[in-house]
Design an enzyme around this catalytic site. Structure first.
Site, short mmCIF file in Angstrom:
data_model
loop_
_atom_site.label_atom_id
_atom_site.label_comp_id
_atom_site.label_asym_id
_atom_site.label_seq_id
_atom_site.Cartn_x
_atom_site.Cartn_y
_atom_site.Cartn_z
N GLU B 49 42.60 22.62 16.09
CA GLU B 49 43.27 23.44 15.07
C GLU B 49 42.87 22.92 13.71
OE1 GLU B 49 47.71 23.79 15.40
OE2 GLU B 49 47.41 22.22 16.89
N ASP B 60 56.45 21.60 9.89
CA ASP B 60 55.77 20.32 10.04
C ASP B 60 56.64 19.14 9.67
OD1 ASP B 60 53.06 20.80 11.01
OD2 ASP B 60 52.88 22.05 9.22
#
Lengths: 417, 261
Positions: B49, B60
């Site tokens: 990714e 995140d």
């Protein structure tokens, strides 16, 4: 009993879309939590017991209804339209924020949640959340950007006294938007027993609609007070400051379909709207649509879609996004969005204090600044209602600094010894 | 679209777990990104990714947030991510995916973003903040598929059966299952319910399942053999880089890849 759940043509659809704005742009892991809040919110709309409890808290705990005060001295001085002030600063904790906090905390309690979490910028929403958490016997954790945490010590101190845990957020820009992210992340991890008490009419569905509804009490009281106290059917204009937009949408809401009432939102012009980073005026120059923090609206962002820093003398308006319903009301032209610069705001603050003996919050002073300009241009038979969303006690450090008060500086020095 | 499918078939044939790793574009620098991608490919990683940095990366944890911010502070632009994708997809064989937040796509223009990503050699898109409910407005999945990429749906332990089913209808390639409630970040131990959650998911998801969030060492990976199809390692590698540079990343990668067999 007042019905705060008003239906009108600007309402969101069942997925929280105010036409192209709003929605629920969040990771999958937040969806069940939001669906749960949405179910709870829909249930209380038809729950007379909930309404009764909320109205009781509004009345006996927060001190509602707040007065609608005719500012005669100020109006006479300006020589134009009559100015009325909706005194939301006379609420418990000093601002309109408590309306929403009481509503959401009561809902959280009904949903069986034990813990409230919230983001806060300057600390006003944090203090209001900590207050209702204490009152309703719930645990409370407030996230605050490290920058705000350091410069708003008085509010941090009060939150702690009220029993809340205050967490400085050290990631990103260490400001309000980063506090929002941290709160969402806490929620993701603790969704079972925790309720996210969001502070403004923004974020993912159902928050923009729910926060608006809990703030609609402001507009409903204005309607009643204008008629009963002043025998005025409707005001010609309503002016309110707009950060996220909760005090504005609350006072506008009952008037949205009454086109004869001019509605004006006032954004933070800061040091000037010409340069990004110097202001928090999202709707002035080529507003740019975006999806941030779970909703679609206009955001101050760069050509790559990165959120930009903002500036305002008032911490409560210092935010890069604006609630999605405001985006729609702007596009439809139903509400006009103006701005006031820091300097005009200070001048308005001083004038109101001198003429009426009212210390207004710097946020609310944006609305006052615009109303002063507007009143001068209108005849005496016109009426302007200004939402004085908060009182200014909290701003003593900022205002004394801006005014360069030497005795204040000396006082601070002596106190620090 | 073929590239991800082919790689998944290869993993199946070799009767092992697949490995997906993650980098943040521009962190610590584009040059280091290239070296790291090369290293990952050489060590036997199956998918990588490339996260396009964003100012407000809501899903995140601290490590990746910091990487996002530092990358942006250094001036990384979205076009840098496309350039990196273009260059590396020609240099290495395994599929590369873009990960990021929807505002980047919206700002770029959703159709144009999907078109350009595909042109640059991107095989799939992972954008966690665009749920199915908004598809009608945004046509994100539609354009992703239109330009031959896989739309990787992200599911979590909080997902209800109804939502798992709904997502299974549009998911392609593999499904990215967030192994725990919370944000990204390396954790000492995996969620105790993980195994049950994967089983629940697999009842309704007929394509391979990648499991991420919190996976930081070979023991974690070993415990997923036979349960998941792919493991995702993100923050742990960034942490390794901070501690001991590319060498340490290489060591951890080797032990993880070994543990998949």
């Amino acid at each position: 009993m007042k019905n705060i759940f008003i239906k009108n043509k600007y309402n969101a659809d069942s997925h929280g879309h105010f036409e192209e704005y709003g929605g629920r742009y969040v990771p999958e892991m937040l969806i069940p939590a939001l669906e749960e809040v949405e179910r709870g919110y829909n249930e209380i709309k038809n729950d007379p017991v909930f309404m009764e409890e909320l109205m009781d808290l509004f009345h006996n705990y927060s001190g509602r209804p707040t007065p609608l005060y005719f500012a005669k001295n100020l109006s006479d001085y300006l020589g134009g339209a009559k100015i009325f002030l909706k005194q939301e600063g006379l609420n418990h904790t000093g601002a309109h924020k408590i309306n929403n906090c009481l509503g959401q905390a009561l809902l959280a309690k009904k949903m069986g949640k034990k813990r409230l979490i919230a983001e806060t910028g300057a600390g006003q929403h944090g203090v209001a959340t900590a207050t209702v958490a204490a009152k309703l016997k719930m645990k409370c954790k407030v996230y605050m950007g490290k920058v705000d945490y350091d410069r708003q010590r008085p509010n941090v101190f009060w939150m702690e006294q009220l029993g809340a845990e205050v967490v400085p957020v050290e990631h990103g820009t260490q400001r309000l938007k980063d506090a929002v992210t941290a709160t969402l992340q806490d929620w993701i991890e603790n969704v079972d027993d925790t309720f996210y008490l969001l502070g403004s009419a923004l974020g993912p569905h159902p928050y923009p609609s729910m926060v608006r509804d809990f703030q609609t009490i402001i507009g409903l009281e204005v309607q009643k007070q204008l008629k009963e106290v002043y025998e005025i059917d409707r005001p010609d204009f309503i002016v309110a400051c707009v950060g996220g937009g909760s005090n504005a949408i609350g006072i506008f809401n009952p008037y949205l379909e009454d086109e004869k009432v001019g509605l004006i939102g006032v954004e933070a012009g800061g040091k000037g709207v010409g340069k990004i980073g110097n202001h928090a005026a999202r709707l002035q120059k080529d507003p740019k649509i975006g999806v941030v923090e779970g909703y679609k609206s206009y955001f101050l962002q760069d050509s790559d879609g990165q959120l930009q820093n903002t500036h305002s003398i008032s911490a409560g308006l210092d935010y890069a996004g604006i609630g999605p319903e405001h985006a729609l009301l702007w596009k439809k032209g139903r509400v006009k969005y103006q701005y006031a610069a820091d300097k005009e705001v200070i001048a308005a603050f001083k004038l109101l204090a001198k003429k009426e003996g009212i210390i207004a919050a710097l946020e609310s002073s944006h609305a006052v600044a615009h109303a002063i300009d507007l009143a001068k241009k209108l005849d005496r038979n016109k009426n302007i209602v200004v939402n004085l969303s908060g009182r200014g006690d909290k701003d003593i450090f900022i205002i004394a600094k801006v005014l360069g008060d030497e005795k204040w500086k000396k006082f601070l020095k002596e106190e620090s010894l | 679209m073929k590239k991800i499918k082919d790689q998944l078939n290869k993993i199946k044939k070799e009767n092992r777990l697949g490995v997906m790793t993650h980098i943040v574009v521009g962190y610590p620098s584009l040059e280091e990104n290239k070296k790291m991608i090369q290293l990952m490919a050489e060590t036997g990683v199956d998918f990588i990714e490339l996260q396009i940095p964003f100012s407000d990366p809501m899903a995140d944890g601290p490590m990746i947030m910091k990487a996002n911010k530092e990358s942006l502070d250094q001036g990384t632009k979205v076009r840098d991510a496309f350039m990196l994708m273009r260059e590396m997809s020609q240099k290495i064989e395994i599929p590369l995916l873009f990960m990021g937040y929807f505002n980047t796509v919206l700002n770029y223009g959703t159709e144009k973003f999907c078109h350009d990503a595909s042109q640059a050699g991107c095989s799939g898109l992972i954008f966690p903040d665009i749920p199915l409910e908004e598809e009608k407005e945004e046509n994100f999945i539609k354009h992703t598929n239109e330009f031959g990429m896989n739309s990787i749906r992200v599911l979590s332990p909080a997902s209800t059966t109804e939502r798992i089913k709904k997502n299974s209808e549009v998911a392609s390639g593999f499904v990215y299952f967030v192994g725990r409630k919370g944000t990204t970040g390396a954790k000492k131990s995996l969620d105790s319910l993980l195994e049950k959650n994967i089983e629940r998911l697999k009842k309704h998801i007929k394509i391979p399942v990648a499991v991420g969030f919190g996976i930081s060492n070979a023991t974690h990976v070993r415990s997923l053999v036979g349960k998941a199809d792919v493991v995702v390692v993100g923050s742990a590698l960034l942490e390794a880089y901070e501690l001991g540079g590319m060498k340490k990343v290489g060591n951890i990668l080797e032990s993880i890849v070994d543990a998949t067999r």
